[in-house]
Scaffold this motif. Structure first.
Motif, PDB file in Angstrom:
ATOM      1  N   THR A  74       0.838  -1.195   0.000  1.00  0.00           N
ATOM      2  CA  THR A  74       0.000   0.000   0.000  1.00  0.00           C
ATOM      3  C   THR A  74       0.875   1.247   0.000  1.00  0.00           C
ATOM      4  N   SER A  75       0.482   2.254  -0.786  1.00  0.00           N
ATOM      5  CA  SER A  75       1.317   3.446  -0.907  1.00  0.00           C
ATOM      6  C   SER A  75       0.631   4.736  -0.456  1.00  0.00           C
ATOM      7  N   GLY A  76      -0.669   4.885  -0.649  1.00  0.00           N
ATOM      8  CA  GLY A  76      -1.346   6.123  -0.276  1.00  0.00           C
ATOM      9  C   GLY A  76      -1.286   6.372   1.225  1.00  0.00           C
ATOM     10  N   TYR A  81      -2.093   4.961   6.842  1.00  0.00           N
ATOM     11  CA  TYR A  81      -2.495   5.294   8.214  1.00  0.00           C
ATOM     12  C   TYR A  81      -3.537   4.287   8.711  1.00  0.00           C
ATOM     13  N   ASP A  82      -4.551   4.055   7.909  1.00  0.00           N
ATOM     14  CA  ASP A  82      -5.643   3.166   8.330  1.00  0.00           C
ATOM     15  C   ASP A  82      -5.143   1.761   8.652  1.00  0.00           C
ATOM     16  N   LEU A  83      -4.202   1.261   7.852  1.00  0.00           N
ATOM     17  CA  LEU A  83      -3.662  -0.077   8.097  1.00  0.00           C
ATOM     18  C   LEU A  83      -2.807  -0.096   9.369  1.00  0.00           C
ATOM     19  N   ASN A  84      -2.037   0.974   9.582  1.00  0.00           N
ATOM     20  CA  ASN A  84      -1.257   1.051  10.821  1.00  0.00           C
ATOM     21  C   ASN A  84      -2.168   1.121  12.037  1.00  0.00           C
ATOM     22  N   SER A  85      -3.290   1.816  11.883  1.00  0.00           N
ATOM     23  CA  SER A  85      -4.251   1.897  12.984  1.00  0.00           C
ATOM     24  C   SER A  85      -4.894   0.533  13.244  1.00  0.00           C
ATOM     25  N   GLU A  86      -5.189  -0.198  12.173  1.00  0.00           N
ATOM     26  CA  GLU A  86      -5.745  -1.546  12.335  1.00  0.00           C
ATOM     27  C   GLU A  86      -4.744  -2.464  13.030  1.00  0.00           C
ATOM     28  N   LYS A  95      -0.019  -7.457  22.282  1.00  0.00           N
ATOM     29  CA  LYS A  95       1.324  -7.067  22.722  1.00  0.00           C
ATOM     30  C   LYS A  95       1.422  -5.543  22.754  1.00  0.00           C
ATOM     31  N   TYR A  96       1.589  -5.001  23.956  1.00  0.00           N
ATOM     32  CA  TYR A  96       1.596  -3.545  24.114  1.00  0.00           C
ATOM     33  C   TYR A  96       2.807  -2.889  23.447  1.00  0.00           C
ATOM     34  N   ASP A  97       3.974  -3.542  23.498  1.00  0.00           N
ATOM     35  CA  ASP A  97       5.157  -2.915  22.910  1.00  0.00           C
ATOM     36  C   ASP A  97       5.006  -2.762  21.402  1.00  0.00           C
ATOM     37  N   SER A  98       4.433  -3.773  20.751  1.00  0.00           N
ATOM     38  CA  SER A  98       4.193  -3.680  19.309  1.00  0.00           C
ATOM     39  C   SER A  98       3.098  -2.659  19.006  1.00  0.00           C
ATOM     40  N   ALA A  99       2.069  -2.618  19.856  1.00  0.00           N
ATOM     41  CA  ALA A  99       1.010  -1.616  19.679  1.00  0.00           C
ATOM     42  C   ALA A  99       1.590  -0.216  19.746  1.00  0.00           C
ATOM     43  N   TYR A 100       2.554  -0.011  20.645  1.00  0.00           N
ATOM     44  CA  TYR A 100       3.185   1.308  20.806  1.00  0.00           C
ATOM     45  C   TYR A 100       3.891   1.735  19.513  1.00  0.00           C
ATOM     46  N   VAL A 101       4.554   0.796  18.859  1.00  0.00           N
ATOM     47  CA  VAL A 101       5.244   1.093  17.596  1.00  0.00           C
ATOM     48  C   VAL A 101       4.247   1.623  16.572  1.00  0.00           C
ATOM     49  N   TYR A 102       3.107   0.965  16.462  1.00  0.00           N
ATOM     50  CA  TYR A 102       2.110   1.375  15.470  1.00  0.00           C
ATOM     51  C   TYR A 102       1.393   2.662  15.892  1.00  0.00           C
ATOM     52  N   ALA A 103       1.269   2.895  17.186  1.00  0.00           N
ATOM     53  CA  ALA A 103       0.700   4.169  17.654  1.00  0.00           C
ATOM     54  C   ALA A 103       1.603   5.329  17.237  1.00  0.00           C
ATOM     55  N   ASP A 104       2.900   5.156  17.412  1.00  0.00           N
ATOM     56  CA  ASP A 104       3.855   6.201  17.005  1.00  0.00           C
ATOM     57  C   ASP A 104       3.826   6.427  15.495  1.00  0.00           C
ATOM     58  N   ARG A 105       3.707   5.349  14.742  1.00  0.00           N
ATOM     59  CA  ARG A 105       3.623   5.487  13.282  1.00  0.00           C
ATOM     60  C   ARG A 105       2.350   6.241  12.888  1.00  0.00           C
ATOM     61  N   CYS A 106       1.272   5.977  13.601  1.00  0.00           N
ATOM     62  CA  CYS A 106       0.010   6.679  13.321  1.00  0.00           C
ATOM     63  C   CYS A 106       0.149   8.173  13.589  1.00  0.00           C
ATOM     64  N   ILE A 107       0.840   8.526  14.669  1.00  0.00           N
ATOM     65  CA  ILE A 107       1.040   9.945  14.986  1.00  0.00           C
ATOM     66  C   ILE A 107       1.815  10.626  13.857  1.00  0.00           C
ATOM     67  N   LYS A 111       0.284  13.551  11.331  1.00  0.00           N
ATOM     68  CA  LYS A 111       0.939  14.854  11.154  1.00  0.00           C
ATOM     69  C   LYS A 111       1.206  15.119   9.673  1.00  0.00           C
ATOM     70  N   LYS A 112       1.659  14.107   8.977  1.00  0.00           N
ATOM     71  CA  LYS A 112       1.941  14.250   7.550  1.00  0.00           C
ATOM     72  C   LYS A 112       0.669  14.597   6.776  1.00  0.00           C
ATOM     73  N   LEU A 113      -0.436  14.005   7.179  1.00  0.00           N
ATOM     74  CA  LEU A 113      -1.725  14.261   6.531  1.00  0.00           C
ATOM     75  C   LEU A 113      -2.364  15.565   7.001  1.00  0.00           C
ATOM     76  N   ASN A 114      -1.846  16.088   8.121  1.00  0.00           N
ATOM     77  CA  ASN A 114      -2.453  17.267   8.755  1.00  0.00           C
ATOM     78  C   ASN A 114      -3.941  17.008   9.016  1.00  0.00           C
ATOM     79  N   ASP A 115      -4.223  15.814   9.557  1.00  0.00           N
ATOM     80  CA  ASP A 115      -5.593  15.352   9.771  1.00  0.00           C
ATOM     81  C   ASP A 115      -5.906  15.413  11.269  1.00  0.00           C
ATOM     82  N   TYR A 116      -6.770  16.347  11.639  1.00  0.00           N
ATOM     83  CA  TYR A 116      -7.081  16.599  13.054  1.00  0.00           C
ATOM     84  C   TYR A 116      -7.661  15.363  13.749  1.00  0.00           C
ATOM     85  N   ASN A 117      -8.651  14.719  13.139  1.00  0.00           N
ATOM     86  CA  ASN A 117      -9.286  13.572  13.771  1.00  0.00           C
ATOM     87  C   ASN A 117      -8.332  12.396  13.914  1.00  0.00           C
TER      88      ASN A 117
END
Length: 265
Positions: A74-76, A81-86, A95-107, A111-117
């Motif tokens: 996936t490139s868009g 973002y949606d896949l990282n959130s899933e 696993k909380y440590d792995s969840a944390y990695v994806y939470a940081d990626r979502c942040i 920011k890159k999308l400038n998406d408030y929600n």
């Protein structure tokens, strides 16, 4: 998306809750006039639950593998973002440590999308990881940095559920503290705010009200709402386990070992 993080626990912890509750029941039964057949039933139930652990872990890993593979093709940025959130959601009950990695990626992606929600959602993901790891000070700091005032209804529900769980978690951690009731009150305020955004016929209302009343030690009332909640045949196994674990604990606290056994059977 079903919001269910107020009492989100790992798959491992669900089994531990069952184990602790079942062992508590076995202990209680040593002073009760019960038959050996009942004790055998409890141990059989425990064995069956433990035997299923590997199966459910493999099912979870298959879903994660499928999402990871999809993400690699996936490139868009929106879709990424949606896949990282899933993937965060999958790991958040695993696993909380792995969840944390994806939470940081979502942040970073929000920011890159400038998406408030998405920014609100991603930071709530991070709060969840911090509080689930016992980093309560950091969780509060992260939560207080979030401005959800203009968020969508979906994200406000998520935000308030995280706020409620965070305060209830502190109450449970400092159960004997003179200040624990202030955390219960704050958690209940967040729950009330959350309920404002749920439809009147949404079964999650029963879950959140039941949880709120349980934390307020109004266990009889809480059980009534949890009973309504688990009547929904469409509940997934995780949420049913959370609800019945709460109910079993309350029945055990009230001395009703037989009812607690029934819930775990």
């Amino acid at each position: 998306m079903q919001i269910k993080l107020l009492a989100n626990i790992t798959t491992e912890n669900i089994y531990m809750k069952y184990l602790i509750l079942l062992l508590g029941l076995c202990s209680a039964m040593t002073s009760m006039p019960v038959s050996g057949q009942n004790i055998k039933h409890i141990l059989t139930t425990l064995d069956k639950e433990l035997e299923q652990k590997e199966h459910y872990t493999n099912v979870k890993l298959q879903r994660i593998g499928s999402l990871t593979d999809k993400l690699s093709h996936t490139s868009g940025t929106d879709a990424v973002y949606d896949l990282n959130s899933e993937l965060f959601n999958e790991y958040s009950s695993f696993k909380y440590d792995s969840a944390y990695v994806y939470a940081d990626r979502c942040i970073a992606l929000a920011k890159k999308l400038n998406d408030y929600n998405r920014m609100v959602e991603a930071h709530c993901h991070k709060v969840f990881c911090l509080l689930s790891s016992g980093m309560l000070k950091e969780a509060f700091e992260e939560f207080q940095s979030i401005d959800a005032s203009k968020a969508s209804v979906k994200q406000k529900i998520y935000y308030f559920s995280i706020g409620a769980r965070l305060n209830y978690e502190v109450r449970d951690y400092n159960y004997a503290s003179a200040f624990n009731q202030s955390y219960v009150r704050k958690g209940s305020e967040y729950t009330d705010s959350l309920l404002h955004y749920l439809d009147a016929d949404d079964n999650m209302r029963n879950y959140y009200i039941g949880m709120k009343l349980m934390k307020e030690l109004k266990e009889d009332e809480s059980l009534g709402y949890f009973r309504k909640y688990v009547q929904d045949q469409s509940l997934d196994r995780h949420m049913r386990a959370v609800a019945t674990s709460c109910m079993g604990s309350m029945y055990l606290n009230g001395g009703n070992e037989e009812k607690a056994i029934e819930l775990l059977a």
